[in-house]
Design a protein around this motif. Structure first.
Motif, PDB file in Angstrom:
ATOM      1  N   ALA A 115       6.040   2.212  13.549  1.00 30.51           N
ATOM      2  CA  ALA A 115       4.222   2.093  13.125  1.00 30.51           C
ATOM      3  C   ALA A 115       3.895   2.036  14.812  1.00 30.51           C
ATOM      4  O   ALA A 115       2.234   2.322  14.355  1.00 30.51           O
TER       5      ALA A 115
ATOM      6  N   ASP B  64       2.553   7.300   5.794  1.00 28.80           N
ATOM      7  CA  ASP B  64       1.835   6.294   6.400  1.00 28.80           C
ATOM      8  C   ASP B  64       1.510   5.478   5.424  1.00 28.80           C
ATOM      9  O   ASP B  64       1.353   4.174   5.420  1.00 28.80           O
ATOM     10  N   ARG B  65       2.853   4.911   4.483  1.00 29.66           N
ATOM     11  CA  ARG B  65       2.692   3.759   3.191  1.00 29.66           C
ATOM     12  C   ARG B  65       3.251   3.162   4.162  1.00 29.66           C
ATOM     13  O   ARG B  65       4.179   2.994   5.003  1.00 29.66           O
ATOM     14  N   ASP B  66       2.670   1.393   3.609  1.00 34.29           N
ATOM     15  CA  ASP B  66       3.889  -0.051   3.814  1.00 34.29           C
ATOM     16  C   ASP B  66       5.567   0.580   3.314  1.00 34.29           C
ATOM     17  O   ASP B  66       5.697   1.155   1.968  1.00 34.29           O
ATOM     18  N   ARG B  67       6.068   0.281   4.074  1.00 27.63           N
ATOM     19  CA  ARG B  67       7.400   0.185   4.211  1.00 27.63           C
ATOM     20  C   ARG B  67       7.628  -1.408   3.420  1.00 27.63           C
ATOM     21  O   ARG B  67       8.167  -2.069   3.954  1.00 27.63           O
TER      22      ARG B  67
ATOM     23  N   SER C 236      -0.113   3.809  13.620  1.00 23.33           N
ATOM     24  CA  SER C 236      -0.381   3.061  12.525  1.00 23.33           C
ATOM     25  C   SER C 236      -0.910   1.777  11.593  1.00 23.33           C
ATOM     26  O   SER C 236      -0.301   0.679  12.835  1.00 23.33           O
TER      27      SER C 236
ATOM     28  N   ASN D   3       0.710  -1.291  -0.221  1.00 22.10           N
ATOM     29  CA  ASN D   3      -0.142   0.276   0.194  1.00 22.10           C
ATOM     30  C   ASN D   3       0.965   1.526   0.026  1.00 22.10           C
ATOM     31  O   ASN D   3       1.046   1.854   0.841  1.00 22.10           O
TER      32      ASN D   3
ATOM     33  N   ARG E 135       0.072   1.152   8.640  1.00 24.26           N
ATOM     34  CA  ARG E 135       1.304   0.365   7.431  1.00 24.26           C
ATOM     35  C   ARG E 135       1.864  -0.698   8.131  1.00 24.26           C
ATOM     36  O   ARG E 135       2.087  -0.686   9.582  1.00 24.26           O
TER      37      ARG E 135
END
Length: 263
Positions: A121, A49-52, A126, A41, A128
């Motif tokens: 996170a 707040d994107r996935d890492r 979050s 995402n 994420r």
């Protein structure tokens, strides 16, 4: 996005730059295609707040450069600077490049970075997720097992490690260098939720990741059985293709085989 598209770019850029690490990148092409095409995402590379995503086996980064190009995050002009003087596209990822969250290359360190990101996170409340793609040979490293214990202790269920289980490393086959079997039992004993999959089966990869419960209290590890040098007959399971570049004839054969394979 599919594995063949990534594999084709791996071959093209490896040949243009006359560098190796081809087999290592090909073994993760299908995993990377699914992650960037179906799973991660990431509305944009700078979304807070994107996935890492962390490529712990940094020497396979050409597969990531291919995905970043196919996503439109780096240009063809940038892609064609792979391994050129002054380029951000080296043989290991640099976080200054758009789409790269963490610089890696020192093997066995990526999971520790992922644990830190997952804990951050969690503290931020979050949603994420943190994905870390590691090699089976990295499980030789003691620092990785420290990260494994820390993640389980802190119940980092937003952390997903994916093991590229291709069975070999730079100096030999993994079972001969340092036998890690049974891999599943080792991670399970450390308190992780463990899944085993075919790392080249797109549907199985998607279904397995989508069914993970990221509020379960356990971090997740997916043991992905892969083939080193996947899709190129003379590279598959051959140690030399950890480093060797291709000749003109080898390059043409590799392109032909990738073009006719199913991914």
């Amino acid at each position: 996005m599919n594995g063949n598209a990534i594999a084709k770019i791996i071959l093209e850029q490896s040949k243009r730059a006359h560098v190796g690490h081809i087999g290592s990148a090909l073994s993760i092409a299908d995993l990377v295609a699914v992650l960037y095409g179906n799973i991660l995402n990431i509305p944009s590379p700078d979304d807070g707040d994107r996935d890492r995503f962390i490529l712990s086996k940094g020497h396979a980064v050409l597969a990531i450069y291919a995905a970043l190009f196919l996503k439109g995050w780096i240009s063809e002009e940038q892609l064609n600077t792979y391994c050129a003087n002054g380029s951000l596209l080296g043989v290991h990822p640099e976080h200054e490049l758009t789409g790269i969250d963490f610089s890696t290359g020192s093997l066995g360190q990526g999971l520790s970075l992922g644990v830190g990101a997952a804990l951050a996170a969690k503290l931020d409340n979050s949603s994420r997720r943190i994905f870390v793609l590691i090699s089976d040979a990295e499980c030789n490293e003691g620092s990785l097992w420290e990260a494994i214990m820390f993640a389980a202790h802190h119940k980092l269920s937003n952390l997903i490690a994916i093991i590229d289980l291709n069975g070999q490393q730079a100096i030999g086959y993994t079972q001969d260098v340092l036998n890690l079997s049974p891999m599943r039992d080792r991670w399970q004993a450390m308190g992780w939720n463990v899944k085993e999959i075919n790392g080249h089966d797109r549907a199985e990869i998607v279904q397995t990741i989508n069914n993970l419960e990221t509020t379960s209290g356990k971090p997740h590890v997916i043991i992905a059985k892969t083939i080193f040098g996947k899709g190129v007959s003379y590279m598959e399971n051959q140690i030399k293709w950890h480093y060797f570049p291709m000749s003109d004839a080898e390059y043409q054969q590799a392109l032909n085989e990738i073009a006719t394979s199913v991914s």
